[in-house]
Design a protein around this motif. Sequence first.
Motif, PDB file in Angstrom:
ATOM      1  N   ASN A 103       0.871  -1.174   0.000  1.00 22.67           N
ATOM      2  CA  ASN A 103       0.000   0.000   0.000  1.00 22.67           C
ATOM      3  C   ASN A 103       0.913   1.230   0.000  1.00 22.67           C
ATOM      4  OD1 ASN A 103      -2.353  -1.620   0.324  1.00 22.67           O
ATOM      5  ND2 ASN A 103      -1.843  -1.862   2.477  1.00 22.67           N
ATOM      6  N   PRO A 106       1.033   6.283   3.188  1.00 19.74           N
ATOM      7  CA  PRO A 106       0.917   5.917   4.606  1.00 19.74           C
ATOM      8  C   PRO A 106      -0.475   6.111   5.200  1.00 19.74           C
ATOM      9  CG  PRO A 106       2.242   7.911   4.342  1.00 19.74           C
ATOM     10  CD  PRO A 106       2.055   7.339   2.976  1.00 19.74           C
ATOM     11  N   ALA A 109      -2.722   3.477   3.763  1.00 17.07           N
ATOM     12  CA  ALA A 109      -2.358   2.165   4.292  1.00 17.07           C
ATOM     13  C   ALA A 109      -2.950   1.945   5.678  1.00 17.07           C
ATOM     14  CB  ALA A 109      -0.832   2.020   4.348  1.00 17.07           C
ATOM     15  N   HIS A 215       3.233  -1.484   4.031  1.00 16.87           N
ATOM     16  CA  HIS A 215       3.580  -0.158   3.524  1.00 16.87           C
ATOM     17  C   HIS A 215       5.094   0.047   3.473  1.00 16.87           C
ATOM     18  CE1 HIS A 215       3.682   4.061   2.623  1.00 16.87           C
ATOM     19  NE2 HIS A 215       4.350   4.314   3.744  1.00 16.87           N
TER      20      HIS A 215
END
Length: 274
Positions: A103, A106, A109, A215
């Motif tokens: 992902n 941030p 995610a 992530h």
Amino acid sequence: MLLRISEPYDFALSAGRFRDFGSDRATVWHEGGLHRVVAGREVRVTSSSGGVEIEPWSDEAATEIGRLLGLPFDLAAFRDFATDEPTLGPIVEALPGFRPTLNPRPFEALVIAITAQQISLRAAAAIRGNLVERFGVRHDVAWEFPTRERMKQVRPRHLTVLGFSRAKAEYVLELAHSDLDLDALHTFSDDDVIAALTSVKGLGRWTADWFLARHLARPYAWPAGDLGVRKAVSTFYAAGRSLSIEEVRRMGDRFAPFQNLSAQFLLAGARMAG
């Protein structure tokens, strides 16, 4: 233009979660390709010899799509490691073109992680899709994921009507209003990332572990509290006996320094077997 990805690489297999678990409107599998909005423009990603084609091309799109498709992972070193692991090795060998996805943003995610807490991935994607349609920006096939600033304007009641529980609505908004510099977390150690994230209401160890894994692509990330990981480890290493979170956490050492990729391939192996 072509974004090169080391062979072997199977785009359809690697991007399967965007197809198999439903769309959240931000990353959309459509007519054999992935659609996503990057820097205000929708891009389409399709399989091509030597990697994937990105149209329209931009440096921003190449960076974000590269991260989405898992380019930070060192799969060659991991595959060498897995050959000496009698259980993991055959799973990795059976998935020669698989590269786990990430992902790439941030805030997105973490919202993904919050929505996936204690419900199925398909249900989480549907709820998140409602969020993206309501507060994101529509393009052609895909929508731009709502920004943190946009979510600061939202109240819990605006999310509960979209399928969020009251608690998860509050968690998303706590995150949006928190003092965390999400863009700086990539400079933190694993332990400091966990400490920073778990200081926010609703973000526990499970969420922090998955942020490290999905992530940041940290090699030692081992999401022992994830039900899917626990089931996969129980299936492949305990003859189906249900292992506790602590038992699974202790088992992570055997996969060092590739805990993250080991977890991803065990999950993929469980899906393939199931």
